[in-house]
Design a protein around this motif. Structure first.
Motif, PDB file in Angstrom:
ATOM      1  N   PHE A 195       2.429  -8.955   4.499  1.00 17.06           N
ATOM      2  CA  PHE A 195       2.057  -7.540   4.361  1.00 17.06           C
ATOM      3  C   PHE A 195       3.097  -6.748   3.566  1.00 17.06           C
ATOM      4  CE2 PHE A 195       2.164  -3.110   5.468  1.00 17.06           C
ATOM      5  CZ  PHE A 195       0.858  -2.742   5.226  1.00 17.06           C
ATOM      6  N   GLY A 272      -3.833   2.809  -2.055  1.00 16.61           N
ATOM      7  CA  GLY A 272      -3.692   4.257  -2.188  1.00 16.61           C
ATOM      8  C   GLY A 272      -4.626   4.722  -3.294  1.00 16.61           C
ATOM      9  N   GLY A 313      -3.271  -3.597  -3.149  1.00 12.27           N
ATOM     10  CA  GLY A 313      -2.380  -4.753  -3.070  1.00 12.27           C
ATOM     11  C   GLY A 313      -3.196  -6.027  -2.904  1.00 12.27           C
TER      12      GLY A 313
HETATM   13  P1  ATP Z   1       3.960   1.378   1.799  1.00 13.93           P
HETATM   14  O1  ATP Z   1       3.958   2.809   2.229  1.00 13.93           O
HETATM   15  O2  ATP Z   1       3.223   0.457   2.731  1.00 13.93           O
HETATM   16  O3  ATP Z   1       5.318   0.865   1.399  1.00 13.93           O
HETATM   17  P2  ATP Z   1       3.305   2.382  -0.752  1.00 13.93           P
HETATM   18  O4  ATP Z   1       2.581   3.640  -0.407  1.00 13.93           O
HETATM   19  O5  ATP Z   1       4.709   2.432  -1.180  1.00 13.93           O
HETATM   20  O6  ATP Z   1       3.130   1.322   0.440  1.00 13.93           O
HETATM   21  P3  ATP Z   1       2.062   2.140  -3.262  1.00 13.93           P
HETATM   22  O7  ATP Z   1       3.273   2.480  -4.022  1.00 13.93           O
HETATM   23  O8  ATP Z   1       0.975   3.164  -3.144  1.00 13.93           O
HETATM   24  O9  ATP Z   1       2.454   1.609  -1.823  1.00 13.93           O
HETATM   25  O10 ATP Z   1       1.477   0.773  -3.862  1.00 13.93           O
HETATM   26  C1  ATP Z   1       0.093   0.523  -3.945  1.00 13.93           C
HETATM   27  C2  ATP Z   1      -0.297  -0.708  -3.168  1.00 13.93           C
HETATM   28  O11 ATP Z   1       0.571  -1.808  -3.480  1.00 13.93           O
HETATM   29  C3  ATP Z   1      -0.172  -0.557  -1.657  1.00 13.93           C
HETATM   30  O12 ATP Z   1      -1.298   0.096  -1.115  1.00 13.93           O
HETATM   31  C4  ATP Z   1      -0.079  -1.994  -1.220  1.00 13.93           C
HETATM   32  O13 ATP Z   1      -1.349  -2.590  -1.104  1.00 13.93           O
HETATM   33  C5  ATP Z   1       0.696  -2.649  -2.345  1.00 13.93           C
HETATM   34  N1  ATP Z   1       2.097  -2.793  -1.950  1.00 13.93           N
HETATM   35  C6  ATP Z   1       3.076  -1.856  -2.043  1.00 13.93           C
HETATM   36  N2  ATP Z   1       4.235  -2.322  -1.555  1.00 13.93           N
HETATM   37  C7  ATP Z   1       3.982  -3.591  -1.143  1.00 13.93           C
HETATM   38  C8  ATP Z   1       4.790  -4.612  -0.536  1.00 13.93           C
HETATM   39  N3  ATP Z   1       6.078  -4.427  -0.309  1.00 13.93           N
HETATM   40  N4  ATP Z   1       4.206  -5.789  -0.231  1.00 13.93           N
HETATM   41  C9  ATP Z   1       2.903  -6.007  -0.482  1.00 13.93           C
HETATM   42  N5  ATP Z   1       2.105  -5.082  -1.045  1.00 13.93           N
HETATM   43  C10 ATP Z   1       2.619  -3.891  -1.386  1.00 13.93           C
END
Ligand code: ATP
Length: 453
Positions: A195, A272, A313
């Protein structure tokens, strides 16, 4: 303390993933590398099915979206202009007792005193920003001038190529640019299996539009994306669209939704969907000095487009697919006694293998030959798996466990030995209902194709 049913379920999922070759720990024989994972033979098929379906729906089925594939390393100026170099950070706290490095929001507070969740220690540093980008050097010299970063998101290459793609595709607003690719974040606490990883893949669409269309398109894309998850087999009750409140939203965003899934470890973000206004293109236009404007031929106006971004993601969605599919039920064993059956109820569209093919007995040459003929017949159309070892019930179970939706058994009736009318027919078994039907070999490919799509 006994573990909760949800924690136990998650443990079973992780162990199944390893046992059947969906996901392995990266560099496992050297003790692993925290936050990094390798997908095995089945995992890579599942992931590919997801990415291909996303691409199909988001690019091929639409007239208003084109794709691109950008490089992972980019000019450092990109990350300065986008704001990542200065602000892409999590506040972090160090525990001086056990040396754990914690995200500030994971520190627990008891009676107004901050405590380490690992050791209970109270000697903690003040929160400090920790940049999540992996820094690297480009070229032979390792100095300030050669610094850049592994991209923490795919979106920025879309923004900086906006003008090139607009010119070659000759699209009119609103239109989008889609990309699937790797992203890297030096997460402070990688956890919950895949995750939160340090290396992961994103599927991102930047949908450019006029300012006045932004809010409407935000809702439009939320609905499209919710539909997508249902079409890959995720039930609507396990999906939630959270409106991100003002105080949590990036200052330039006029509206953001998080699409969340009910994982065994709680409701967590899958994707997002954000209306980012004209922030990204304006930043790059100002920093590069190159125009990223759009010229509207009808109104003769020039302006920087706004953008709505659904950003999903890959790894989180793969994990959601596995969590959603995982189930245990009861089925009769060889002797007719009920036993627990482990089934991955993947949507046929996502299943790594679509059909298992089994000769009833492996030492009867005509059965084996027929089964192999069926494999050759089906292979050009779908992923198949041939299995001749063990009792037929065991072979069904092995396929149930990896989510294969259909199984074909070649028996003596197929050879026409019992009833000439049944010659060249086989048993087609469905994974979830375990129902069996007799179908002609000639119809197999068409029947399976219609049930998979
Ligand atoms: P989170 O709050 O969980 O760290 P984020 O809001 O920083 O996520 P975004 O920058 O909006 O995430 O990135 C878009 C998508 O990329 C996320 O919805 C997720 O599905 C994926 N993602 C982001 N960070 C990760 C991670 N560290 N591992 C796996 N998938 C990720």
């Amino acid at each position: 303390m006994s573990r909760s049913p949800d924690a136990q379920r998650m443990e079973k999922i992780v162990s199944l993933c390893k046992r059947r070759g969906f996901v392995f720990q990266s560099s496992e024989i050297y003790g692993g590398l925290n936050g990094c994972w390798d997908y095995g033979p089945l995992g890579v098929e599942l992931k590919r099915n997801l990415k291909n379906y996303w691409w199909h729906v988001m690019v091929h089925e639409r007239d208003d979206v084109v794709g691109m594939d950008g490089s992972i390393l980019m000019n450092r100026a990109v990350w300065k202009a986008s704001g990542h170099e200065d602000t892409f950070s999590d506040p972090m706290v160090d525990c001086r007792s056990c040396k754990a490095r914690l995200r500030a929001d994971q520190v627990i507070e008891r009676k107004g005193v901050r405590q380490c969740p690992n050791c209970g220690g109270k000697d903690l540093t003040e929160p400090r920003p920790f940049n999540l980008m992996f820094m690297t050097y480009v070229g032979a010299t390792e100095d300030e001038s050669s610094i850049t970063y592994l991209r923490p998101e795919t979106a920025q290459s879309i923004f900086v190529q906006f003008k090139n793609v607009l010119e070659v595709s000759r699209k009119k607003l609103p239109f989008g640019i889609a990309q699937i690719g790797k992203a890297f974040r030096n997460e402070i606490n990688p956890r919950n299996f895949t995750f939160r990883s340090r290396e992961f893949e994103q599927m991102e669409l930047e949908y450019f539009c006029r300012a006045e269309e932004g809010m409407k398109l935000l809702d439009y894309w939320l609905e499209e994306r919710l539909k997508f998850y249902q079409n890959i087999g995720i039930s609507r009750e396990k999906l939630h669209a959270r409106t991100v409140p003002d105080e949590e939203r990036a200052f330039y965003s006029k509206g953001t939704y998080d699409i969340e899934y009910d994982f065994p470890f709680g409701w967590q973000e899958l994707e997002g969907v954000a209306y980012r206004t004209d922030y990204d293109l304006s930043q790059h236009q100002n920093a590069s000095g190159k125009s990223l404007e759009y010229f509207d031929e009808e109104t003769k106006q020039r302006f920087v487009p706004h953008v709505v971004e659904p950003s999903a993601g890959v790894d989180r969605t793969v994990l959601a697919l596995i969590c959603e599919a995982y189930s245990e039920d009861e089925a009769p064993d060889e002797k007719g006694e009920m036993e627990t059956r482990l089934v991955l109820r993947f949507h046929p569209r996502m299943a790594p293998i679509k059909c298992g093919v089994f000769p009833l007995l492996k030492n009867k040459e005509p059965l084996v030959a027929k089964a192999k003929e069926i494999i050759d017949l089906l292979r050009p159309h779908l992923t198949v798996f041939y299995d001749e070892s063990g009792a037929i019930g065991r072979r069904y179970r092995r396929q149930d466990e990896i989510g294969t939706p259909f199984g074909v058994t070649v028996d003596f009736e197929t050879l026409g030995e019992k009833d000439a009318a049944l010659c060249d027919t086989v048993t087609l078994r469905e994974r979830d209902s375990m129902k069996q039907e007799r179908v002609a070999i000639n119809d197999l490919a068409a029947i399976l194709a219609s049930r998979i799509s």
